[in-house]
Design an enzyme around this catalytic site. Structure first.
Site, PDB file in Angstrom:
ATOM      1  N   GLU A  60       0.938  -1.294   0.000  1.00  0.00           N
ATOM      2  CA  GLU A  60      -0.113  -0.044  -0.095  1.00  0.00           C
ATOM      3  C   GLU A  60       0.972   0.974  -0.007  1.00  0.00           C
ATOM      4  O   GLU A  60       1.453   1.498   1.044  1.00  0.00           O
ATOM      5  CB  GLU A  60      -0.900   0.045   1.271  1.00  0.00           C
ATOM      6  CG  GLU A  60      -2.153   1.054   1.078  1.00  0.00           C
ATOM      7  CD  GLU A  60      -1.793   2.224   1.698  1.00  0.00           C
ATOM      8  OE1 GLU A  60      -1.235   3.272   0.867  1.00  0.00           O
ATOM      9  OE2 GLU A  60      -1.978   2.517   2.784  1.00  0.00           O
TER      10      GLU A  60
ATOM     11  N   CYS B 233      -2.691   8.191   4.000  1.00  0.00           N
ATOM     12  CA  CYS B 233      -2.865   8.206   2.425  1.00  0.00           C
ATOM     13  C   CYS B 233      -4.246   8.290   1.640  1.00  0.00           C
ATOM     14  O   CYS B 233      -4.164   8.584   0.545  1.00  0.00           O
ATOM     15  CB  CYS B 233      -2.351   6.544   2.260  1.00  0.00           C
ATOM     16  SG  CYS B 233      -0.864   6.162   3.005  1.00  0.00           S
TER      17      CYS B 233
END
Length: 458
Positions: A232, A266
């Site tokens: 990720e 994020c």
């Protein structure tokens, strides 16, 4: 980077830690291997009981954990408490659901394969390395560790060097709930030593949340070792606002999404693509709301936005804003780092960004928002997808046809409609393009680190 707790609000080093020696790392990997032998033969009921007990420990210590997180990386106490409680909730989610998630299927009509019966089963694979970032020091780890341990694997944590206390807390949390000794072990090592751990034959797979270069490096090593990875790697999430949207709700959510975790998430909304019919009103309200936030001591309950986690992070963020401003962009609020101690940066709104500016393409990891005027949904999609990232996204519209067009047109791992991008244990989490590979959370997350075995019976 030294392995140390450096308070972002003051810049003062509060604690330093010695890196684990090669012998200590070797012993910790051995512990994980030994624990795997026990875990793989334990039942789901055994592991669920231990996981719920560990969740109880974390929940009972949420206030202590919150203060540790605030001290190490600067998030506000309210958000740090929420992180601890969300982590405990996710631990219980996997305690409740792991067995059903990992139940194989019986093959219908096995006689077509000349068999009397056939089925599939999921099996744990062994010690998995987790390379984790500092922005959610507990949550990022738990969303890997809870499913991995419930599947019967063991975990090895290489945490960010600026959150060593969080790493050491997690090193003991699962054993305090009853998991076998060594089920989850923190490795206090610098990034340069990750490759050796990854190439160790006792380590069978890895997961990483972090920068794109770090992900590419780990994936390259994993590929050469034929080991599975989940990555990720961040995003530059679009937030599309169309004329039919509830503008007040959109603005309020835009502020929350851009400044959550001091803007260091994020899936923070980062690029705001606003239809021309509501652009002026949105910019005015958004600028006013961002400028009204209280920036300061993250331990003060009245603070909205604390400091950035590192001095280099603030320098990088300021560089993006300065570059855009020097090339003609307009800063409608913020844009100047304050004098004094700590790594603070004010909530900032930038308009007039174009492709010549770094801020157009690079992820702004801090409370800086870029706002674009778009003529219609097609232009919004064009700009939204004009990035190497594809993690999450948000669309604001009350037009059903427009909603469907935007959902289908966005290249992203998730789309949130009239709401804020956030992770839930019930939903798979992950991205496309340079935002990574694989998924965390939900049923997909627990199935990343298991072996699927087919069984055929004559």
């Amino acid at each position: 980077m030294a392995i140390a707790t450096i308070n972002p609000a003051t810049g003062v080093t509060e604690r330093e830690f010695e890196a684990h020696t090669e012998a200590e790392v070797d012993a910790r990997i051995d512990e994980a291997v030994d624990a795997f032998r026990t875990l793989r033969s334990s039942t789901f009921a055994d592991r669920a009981g231990w996981m719920r007990a560990a969740a109880d420990v974390l929940e009972a210590e949420a206030e202590e954990v919150a203060r540790m997180l605030t001290t190490e990386m600067g998030k506000t106490l309210a958000q740090a408490r929420a992180e601890a409680l969300k982590s405990a909730k996710t631990m219980r989610f996997y305690a409740d659901n792991a067995e059903s998630f990992l139940t194989g299927r019986t093959i219908e009509e096995p006689e077509r394969m000349n068999a009397s019966g056939a089925y599939t089963r999921y099996e744990p694979i062994g010690p998995v390395l987790a390379v984790m970032p500092w922005n959610y020091p507990i949550w990022q780890v738990i969303r890997f560790a809870a499913p991995a341990l419930m599947a019967g694997n063991t975990g090895l944590l290489k945490h960010a060097s600026n959150v060593p206390q969080a790493a050491l807390y997690l090193d003991t949390l699962f054993e305090r709930g009853g998991f076998p000794t060594g089920s989850f072990r923190a490795l206090l090592i610098p990034a340069a030593r990750v490759e050796k751990v990854m190439r160790d034959r006792r380590v069978v797979a890895a997961t990483l949340t972090g920068s794109e270069p770090a992900g590419r490096s780990l994936a390259s090593i994993a590929g050469s070792e034929v080991k599975h990875v989940v990555l990720e790697l961040g995003g530059s999430d679009p937030f599309i606002v169309m004329p039919s949207a509830d503008l007040d709700a959109a603005v309020a959510t835009a502020v929350s999404s851009r400044t959550s975790n001091n803007g260091q998430a994020c899936i923070n909304a980062k690029r705001f693509l606003v239809h021309g019919d509501v652009y002026d009103a949105f910019v005015e309200r958004f600028t006013s709301a961002m400028g009204a936030l209280t920036v300061g001591d993250p331990t003060d309950e009245s603070t909205d936005v604390g400091p950035l986690a590192t001095a280099s992070g603030r320098e990088d963020l300021a560089g993006l804003v300065d570059d855009a401003r020097s090339k003609g962009a307009t800063v409608t609020t913020g844009g100047e780092a304050p004098e004094g101690a700590g790594w603070f940066y004010p909530p900032t709104v930038v308009t007039g960004v174009d492709t010549s500016m770094r801020l157009y393409a690079e992820e702004a990891f801090g409370p800086v928002a870029t706002v674009f005027r778009v003529a219609d949904a097609e232009e919004a999609l064009k700009i939204a997808n004009d990035t190497t990232f594809g993690l999450s996204s948000a669309v604001w519209t009350n037009d059903a046809d427009e909603e469907e067009r935007l959902i289908a047109g966005l290249t992203a791992g998730a789309v949130f409609v009239n709401g804020m991008s956030i992770s839930y244990p019930e939903l798979p989490f992950g991205g496309t393009k340079d935002s990574g590979i694989g998924r965390e959370l939900s049923i997909e997350g627990i199935r990343e680190f298991v072996s699927l075995k087919s069984v055929w019976r004559a």
